[in-house]
Scaffold this active site. Structure first.
Site, PDB file in Angstrom:
ATOM      1  CE  LYS A  15      -2.328  -1.207   3.772  1.00  0.00           C
ATOM      2  NZ  LYS A  15      -1.902  -2.578   4.061  1.00  0.00           N
ATOM      3  NE  ARG A  90      -4.675  -1.690   9.381  1.00  0.00           N
ATOM      4  CZ  ARG A  90      -3.547  -1.140   8.936  1.00  0.00           C
ATOM      5  NH1 ARG A  90      -3.512   0.123   8.595  1.00  0.00           N
ATOM      6  NH2 ARG A  90      -2.457  -1.861   8.825  1.00  0.00           N
ATOM      7  NE  ARG A 129       7.136  -2.918   6.074  1.00  0.00           N
ATOM      8  CZ  ARG A 129       5.801  -2.756   6.078  1.00  0.00           C
ATOM      9  NH1 ARG A 129       5.204  -2.228   5.030  1.00  0.00           N
ATOM     10  NH2 ARG A 129       5.094  -3.146   7.106  1.00  0.00           N
ATOM     11  NE  ARG A 162       5.929  -0.835  10.166  1.00  0.00           N
ATOM     12  CZ  ARG A 162       4.774  -0.742   9.511  1.00  0.00           C
ATOM     13  NH1 ARG A 162       4.706  -0.074   8.379  1.00  0.00           N
ATOM     14  NH2 ARG A 162       3.683  -1.300   9.981  1.00  0.00           N
ATOM     15  NE  ARG A 173       1.696  -5.298  10.966  1.00  0.00           N
ATOM     16  CZ  ARG A 173       2.710  -5.065  10.137  1.00  0.00           C
ATOM     17  NH1 ARG A 173       3.868  -5.677  10.320  1.00  0.00           N
ATOM     18  NH2 ARG A 173       2.586  -4.220   9.153  1.00  0.00           N
TER      19      ARG A 173
HETATM   20  P1  AMP Z   1       0.522   0.198   8.773  1.00  0.00           P
HETATM   21  O1  AMP Z   1       1.724   1.067   8.633  1.00  0.00           O
HETATM   22  O2  AMP Z   1      -0.638   0.642   7.929  1.00  0.00           O
HETATM   23  O3  AMP Z   1       0.836  -1.272   8.604  1.00  0.00           O
HETATM   24  O4  AMP Z   1       0.014   0.365  10.292  1.00  0.00           O
HETATM   25  C1  AMP Z   1       0.839  -0.005  11.377  1.00  0.00           C
HETATM   26  C2  AMP Z   1      -0.011  -0.206  12.620  1.00  0.00           C
HETATM   27  O5  AMP Z   1      -0.667   1.025  12.943  1.00  0.00           O
HETATM   28  C3  AMP Z   1      -1.136  -1.232  12.503  1.00  0.00           C
HETATM   29  O6  AMP Z   1      -0.683  -2.554  12.730  1.00  0.00           O
HETATM   30  C4  AMP Z   1      -2.094  -0.749  13.569  1.00  0.00           C
HETATM   31  O7  AMP Z   1      -1.623  -1.078  14.864  1.00  0.00           O
HETATM   32  C5  AMP Z   1      -1.984   0.763  13.435  1.00  0.00           C
HETATM   33  N1  AMP Z   1      -2.948   1.305  12.435  1.00  0.00           N
HETATM   34  C6  AMP Z   1      -2.680   1.933  11.258  1.00  0.00           C
HETATM   35  N2  AMP Z   1      -3.805   2.298  10.628  1.00  0.00           N
HETATM   36  C7  AMP Z   1      -4.827   1.880  11.416  1.00  0.00           C
HETATM   37  C8  AMP Z   1      -6.242   1.929  11.305  1.00  0.00           C
HETATM   38  N3  AMP Z   1      -6.847   2.489  10.241  1.00  0.00           N
HETATM   39  N4  AMP Z   1      -6.972   1.393  12.311  1.00  0.00           N
HETATM   40  C9  AMP Z   1      -6.388   0.841  13.400  1.00  0.00           C
HETATM   41  N5  AMP Z   1      -5.076   0.743  13.561  1.00  0.00           N
HETATM   42  C10 AMP Z   1      -4.280   1.256  12.583  1.00  0.00           C
END
Ligand code: AMP
Length: 220
Positions: A15, A90, A129, A162, A173
């Site tokens: 993404k 999400r 990553r 990360r 996840r």
């Molecule tokens: P990402 O970088 O999109 O993989 O997000 C990393 C982490 O941030 C996720 O595993 C969640 O803990 C949190 N997170 C990001 N976006 C959301 C969302 N829309 N709703 C809930 N948690 C989020």
């Protein structure tokens, strides 16, 4: 009028990488809730402190916090614009929240791009990553290597893994995606908004497919 394009896909689907590519050729405003949360954590803000425990174990941050961030972001932005949401919504609750925020701004969801990738590829992508600690640029040890190992091409910052890309958290996840997010696929398909692309292909091929899928929606 606010128009929203949503990138929907499991962690590791690309993404962020595809959003970066799309941003270069369009006027879309990129909104990544993950990046915004990580900035809050890095700055030691109260919201970041609340979110960190969830993020570290790969769980979703509560809907209420996410909706606060999104509402504030839309309030800060122009009233006529096209947004590219990456990692949001999400949950069904967030999708409803977004629809309400957009309705209040004479806006709508324009399209939802589902990024399909086989699970084995996701795990390999997440394990390899690396991200820049300074500017958040994304690399992969094999697929998108930096010119110099461990150093960001764009800003010279250090590349790190990360914390939530550690093997145990990755599986959680992926499970969280299946349990809490995958239901949105049907929701948007029923609304006739869903387009699906094969995001398991190399970045440039997937990007071209996405641009074609969005054609008309993204031209300057
Ligand atoms: P990402 O970088 O999109 O993989 O997000 C990393 C982490 O941030 C996720 O595993 C969640 O803990 C949190 N997170 C990001 N976006 C959301 C969302 N829309 N709703 C809930 N948690 C989020």
């Amino acid at each position: 009028m606010i128009e929203a394009i949503i990138l929907l896909g499991p962690p590791g689907a690309g993404k962020g990488t595809l959003a970066e590519g799309l941003k270069r050729s369009t006027d879309l405003i990129h909104v990544s809730t993950g990046d915004m949360l990580r900035e809050q954590v890095k700055a030691g803000r109260p919201l970041g402190l609340q979110a960190k425990a969830y993020m570290d174990r790969g769980a979703l941050v509560p809907d209420e916090l996410i909706m606060q961030i999104i509402a504030a972001r839309l309030d800060r932005g122009p009233t006529a614009a096209r947004y590219l949401f990456d990692g949001f919504p999400r949950t069904a609750e967030q999708a409803r929240g977004l629809e309400a925020l957009l309705a209040a701004r004479q806006g709508r969801v324009h399209k939802v791009v589902l990024l399909e990738v086989p699970e084995a590829v996701l795990v390999e992508r997440l394990a390899g990553r690396r991200v820049c600690q300074r500017c958040a640029a994304v690399y992969h040890v094999r697929n998108i290597p930096p010119r110099q190992a461990g150093v960001c091409d764009q800003c010279g910052g250090p590349l790190i893994q990360r914390p939530d890309d550690a093997a145990a958290t990755v599986l959680n996840r992926l499970e969280v995606f299946r349990r809490q997010t995958a239901g949105l696929i049907n929701h948007y398909a029923e609304l006739g908004l869903l387009v699906t692309i094969n995001a398991g292909q190399p970045r440039d091929v997937a990007l071209a497919e996405m641009v074609a899928a969005l054609s008309g929606a993204t031209q300057r």
